[in-house]
Design a protein around this motif. Structure first.
Motif, PDB file in Angstrom:
ATOM      1  N   GLN A   1       0.831  -1.186   0.000  1.00  0.00           N
ATOM      2  CA  GLN A   1       0.000   0.000   0.000  1.00  0.00           C
ATOM      3  C   GLN A   1       0.875   1.250   0.000  1.00  0.00           C
ATOM      4  O   GLN A   1       1.742   1.398   0.845  1.00  0.00           O
ATOM      5  CB  GLN A   1      -0.911   0.009   1.241  1.00  0.00           C
ATOM      6  N   VAL A   2       0.632   2.134  -0.940  1.00  0.00           N
ATOM      7  CA  VAL A   2       1.403   3.375  -1.025  1.00  0.00           C
ATOM      8  C   VAL A   2       0.838   4.382  -0.032  1.00  0.00           C
ATOM      9  O   VAL A   2      -0.374   4.584   0.049  1.00  0.00           O
ATOM     10  CB  VAL A   2       1.340   3.951  -2.447  1.00  0.00           C
ATOM     11  N   GLN A   3       1.725   4.998   0.722  1.00  0.00           N
ATOM     12  CA  GLN A   3       1.325   6.061   1.647  1.00  0.00           C
ATOM     13  C   GLN A   3       2.161   7.298   1.382  1.00  0.00           C
ATOM     14  O   GLN A   3       3.364   7.201   1.123  1.00  0.00           O
ATOM     15  CB  GLN A   3       1.509   5.607   3.091  1.00  0.00           C
ATOM     16  N   LEU A   4       1.518   8.433   1.444  1.00  0.00           N
ATOM     17  CA  LEU A   4       2.169   9.708   1.185  1.00  0.00           C
ATOM     18  C   LEU A   4       1.932  10.637   2.364  1.00  0.00           C
ATOM     19  O   LEU A   4       0.790  10.779   2.815  1.00  0.00           O
ATOM     20  CB  LEU A   4       1.587  10.335  -0.092  1.00  0.00           C
ATOM     21  N   VAL A   5       2.986  11.268   2.839  1.00  0.00           N
ATOM     22  CA  VAL A   5       2.875  12.164   3.987  1.00  0.00           C
ATOM     23  C   VAL A   5       3.499  13.506   3.620  1.00  0.00           C
ATOM     24  O   VAL A   5       4.716  13.599   3.443  1.00  0.00           O
ATOM     25  CB  VAL A   5       3.558  11.574   5.228  1.00  0.00           C
ATOM     26  N   GLU A   6       2.651  14.536   3.504  1.00  0.00           N
ATOM     27  CA  GLU A   6       3.139  15.872   3.161  1.00  0.00           C
ATOM     28  C   GLU A   6       3.529  16.646   4.411  1.00  0.00           C
ATOM     29  O   GLU A   6       2.981  16.437   5.478  1.00  0.00           O
ATOM     30  CB  GLU A   6       2.067  16.679   2.413  1.00  0.00           C
ATOM     31  N   SER A   7       4.457  17.575   4.218  1.00  0.00           N
ATOM     32  CA  SER A   7       4.847  18.493   5.284  1.00  0.00           C
ATOM     33  C   SER A   7       5.435  19.745   4.645  1.00  0.00           C
ATOM     34  O   SER A   7       5.699  19.772   3.444  1.00  0.00           O
ATOM     35  CB  SER A   7       5.865  17.841   6.221  1.00  0.00           C
ATOM     36  N   GLY A  15       5.690  36.984  -2.059  1.00  0.00           N
ATOM     37  CA  GLY A  15       7.064  37.136  -2.485  1.00  0.00           C
ATOM     38  C   GLY A  15       8.030  36.174  -1.812  1.00  0.00           C
ATOM     39  O   GLY A  15       9.187  36.056  -2.228  1.00  0.00           O
ATOM     40  N   GLY A  16       7.547  35.514  -0.780  1.00  0.00           N
ATOM     41  CA  GLY A  16       8.390  34.592  -0.040  1.00  0.00           C
ATOM     42  C   GLY A  16       8.448  33.208  -0.665  1.00  0.00           C
ATOM     43  O   GLY A  16       7.929  32.977  -1.766  1.00  0.00           O
ATOM     44  N   SER A  17       9.085  32.276   0.064  1.00  0.00           N
ATOM     45  CA  SER A  17       9.304  30.915  -0.434  1.00  0.00           C
ATOM     46  C   SER A  17       8.927  29.890   0.620  1.00  0.00           C
ATOM     47  O   SER A  17       8.983  30.166   1.829  1.00  0.00           O
ATOM     48  CB  SER A  17      10.770  30.711  -0.812  1.00  0.00           C
ATOM     49  N   LEU A  18       8.555  28.727   0.144  1.00  0.00           N
ATOM     50  CA  LEU A  18       8.327  27.558   0.993  1.00  0.00           C
ATOM     51  C   LEU A  18       8.768  26.327   0.220  1.00  0.00           C
ATOM     52  O   LEU A  18       8.715  26.308  -1.021  1.00  0.00           O
ATOM     53  CB  LEU A  18       6.836  27.398   1.342  1.00  0.00           C
ATOM     54  N   ARG A  19       9.172  25.299   0.955  1.00  0.00           N
ATOM     55  CA  ARG A  19       9.453  24.016   0.325  1.00  0.00           C
ATOM     56  C   ARG A  19       8.578  22.950   0.960  1.00  0.00           C
ATOM     57  O   ARG A  19       8.655  22.715   2.173  1.00  0.00           O
ATOM     58  CB  ARG A  19      10.922  23.619   0.455  1.00  0.00           C
ATOM     59  N   LEU A  20       7.756  22.325   0.140  1.00  0.00           N
ATOM     60  CA  LEU A  20       6.916  21.225   0.597  1.00  0.00           C
ATOM     61  C   LEU A  20       7.636  19.904   0.375  1.00  0.00           C
ATOM     62  O   LEU A  20       8.384  19.751  -0.612  1.00  0.00           O
ATOM     63  CB  LEU A  20       5.591  21.211  -0.157  1.00  0.00           C
ATOM     64  N   SER A  21       7.399  18.972   1.274  1.00  0.00           N
ATOM     65  CA  SER A  21       7.962  17.630   1.157  1.00  0.00           C
ATOM     66  C   SER A  21       6.843  16.606   1.151  1.00  0.00           C
ATOM     67  O   SER A  21       5.825  16.790   1.831  1.00  0.00           O
ATOM     68  CB  SER A  21       8.909  17.337   2.324  1.00  0.00           C
ATOM     69  N   CYS A  22       7.065  15.531   0.420  1.00  0.00           N
ATOM     70  CA  CYS A  22       6.123  14.419   0.392  1.00  0.00           C
ATOM     71  C   CYS A  22       6.926  13.134   0.582  1.00  0.00           C
ATOM     72  O   CYS A  22       7.647  12.712  -0.330  1.00  0.00           O
ATOM     73  CB  CYS A  22       5.367  14.388  -0.930  1.00  0.00           C
ATOM     74  N   ALA A  23       6.845  12.575   1.775  1.00  0.00           N
ATOM     75  CA  ALA A  23       7.518  11.312   2.059  1.00  0.00           C
ATOM     76  C   ALA A  23       6.682  10.174   1.486  1.00  0.00           C
ATOM     77  O   ALA A  23       5.471  10.112   1.718  1.00  0.00           O
ATOM     78  CB  ALA A  23       7.697  11.141   3.557  1.00  0.00           C
ATOM     79  N   LYS A  76      16.009   9.241  -0.340  1.00  0.00           N
ATOM     80  CA  LYS A  76      15.138   9.598   0.786  1.00  0.00           C
ATOM     81  C   LYS A  76      13.681   9.265   0.499  1.00  0.00           C
ATOM     82  O   LYS A  76      12.822   9.482   1.354  1.00  0.00           O
ATOM     83  CB  LYS A  76      15.267  11.087   1.097  1.00  0.00           C
ATOM     84  N   SER A  77      13.396   8.789  -0.708  1.00  0.00           N
ATOM     85  CA  SER A  77      12.032   8.467  -1.106  1.00  0.00           C
ATOM     86  C   SER A  77      11.093   9.639  -0.813  1.00  0.00           C
ATOM     87  O   SER A  77      10.050   9.484  -0.161  1.00  0.00           O
ATOM     88  CB  SER A  77      11.552   7.205  -0.382  1.00  0.00           C
ATOM     89  N   THR A  78      11.497  10.783  -1.285  1.00  0.00           N
ATOM     90  CA  THR A  78      10.764  12.021  -0.991  1.00  0.00           C
ATOM     91  C   THR A  78      10.648  12.860  -2.265  1.00  0.00           C
ATOM     92  O   THR A  78      11.586  12.941  -3.045  1.00  0.00           O
ATOM     93  CB  THR A  78      11.475  12.834   0.108  1.00  0.00           C
ATOM     94  N   VAL A  79       9.496  13.473  -2.407  1.00  0.00           N
ATOM     95  CA  VAL A  79       9.250  14.422  -3.492  1.00  0.00           C
ATOM     96  C   VAL A  79       9.140  15.809  -2.880  1.00  0.00           C
ATOM     97  O   VAL A  79       8.528  15.971  -1.820  1.00  0.00           O
ATOM     98  CB  VAL A  79       7.955  14.076  -4.248  1.00  0.00           C
ATOM     99  N   TYR A  80       9.704  16.790  -3.551  1.00  0.00           N
ATOM    100  CA  TYR A  80       9.704  18.166  -3.039  1.00  0.00           C
ATOM    101  C   TYR A  80       8.994  19.097  -4.011  1.00  0.00           C
ATOM    102  O   TYR A  80       8.953  18.868  -5.215  1.00  0.00           O
ATOM    103  CB  TYR A  80      11.134  18.661  -2.842  1.00  0.00           C
ATOM    104  N   LEU A  81       8.471  20.171  -3.457  1.00  0.00           N
ATOM    105  CA  LEU A  81       7.952  21.262  -4.279  1.00  0.00           C
ATOM    106  C   LEU A  81       8.525  22.554  -3.711  1.00  0.00           C
ATOM    107  O   LEU A  81       8.118  23.004  -2.630  1.00  0.00           O
ATOM    108  CB  LEU A  81       6.429  21.314  -4.279  1.00  0.00           C
ATOM    109  N   GLN A  82       9.502  23.110  -4.404  1.00  0.00           N
ATOM    110  CA  GLN A  82      10.074  24.395  -4.019  1.00  0.00           C
ATOM    111  C   GLN A  82       9.220  25.494  -4.632  1.00  0.00           C
ATOM    112  O   GLN A  82       9.059  25.551  -5.857  1.00  0.00           O
ATOM    113  CB  GLN A  82      11.519  24.510  -4.514  1.00  0.00           C
ATOM    114  N   MET A  83       8.692  26.351  -3.774  1.00  0.00           N
ATOM    115  CA  MET A  83       7.788  27.409  -4.230  1.00  0.00           C
ATOM    116  C   MET A  83       8.418  28.761  -3.927  1.00  0.00           C
ATOM    117  O   MET A  83       8.638  29.102  -2.758  1.00  0.00           O
ATOM    118  CB  MET A  83       6.433  27.281  -3.526  1.00  0.00           C
TER     119      MET A  83
END
Length: 116
Positions: A1-7, A15-23, A76-83
């Motif tokens: 079973q695939v599980q995804l955990v965002e943070s 104008g600022g930045s955030l980086r999201l992670s998905c384990a 790290k089996s992680t996907v990122y979204l740099q915003m």
């Protein structure tokens, strides 16, 4: 079973930045497409960005091209979204999705709020 955990969501000024992670847990194959979607209050869930898990090719919605970057770390089996250069219209709950052979798996979402 695939599980995804965002943070990584939170409150940021325009104008600022955030980086999201998905384990990512439970992938049994490299033939997945990983994607980020978002849903603002009262709106449909919309595509943001996607990346091929094995090859790393990417795609973006026009609204985020040049500002957001999707990447993955296989070790790290992680996907990122740099915003970067965030706008008030980027405010939404951001969801991570894994897709293979027409089967989708979703994370629980993480809230991003951009104040103007």
């Amino acid at each position: 079973q695939v599980q995804l955990v965002e943070s990584g969501g939170g409150l940021v000024q325009a104008g600022g930045s955030l980086r999201l992670s998905c384990a990512v847990f439970g992938l049994t194959s490299s033939r997945y497409v990983m994607a980020w979607f978002r849903q603002a209050p009262g709106k449909e869930r919309e595509f943001v960005a996607a990346i091929n898990w094995s090859g790393g090719s990417t795609g973006y919605a026009d609204s985020v091209k040049g500002r957001f970057t999707i990447s993955r770390d296989l070790a790290k089996s992680t996907v990122y979204l740099q915003m970067n250069s965030l706008k008030s219209e980027d405010t939404a709950v951001y969801f991570c999705k894994a897709e293979r052979s027409g089967v989708d798996y979703w994370g629980q979402g993480t809230q991003v709020t951009v104040s103007s």
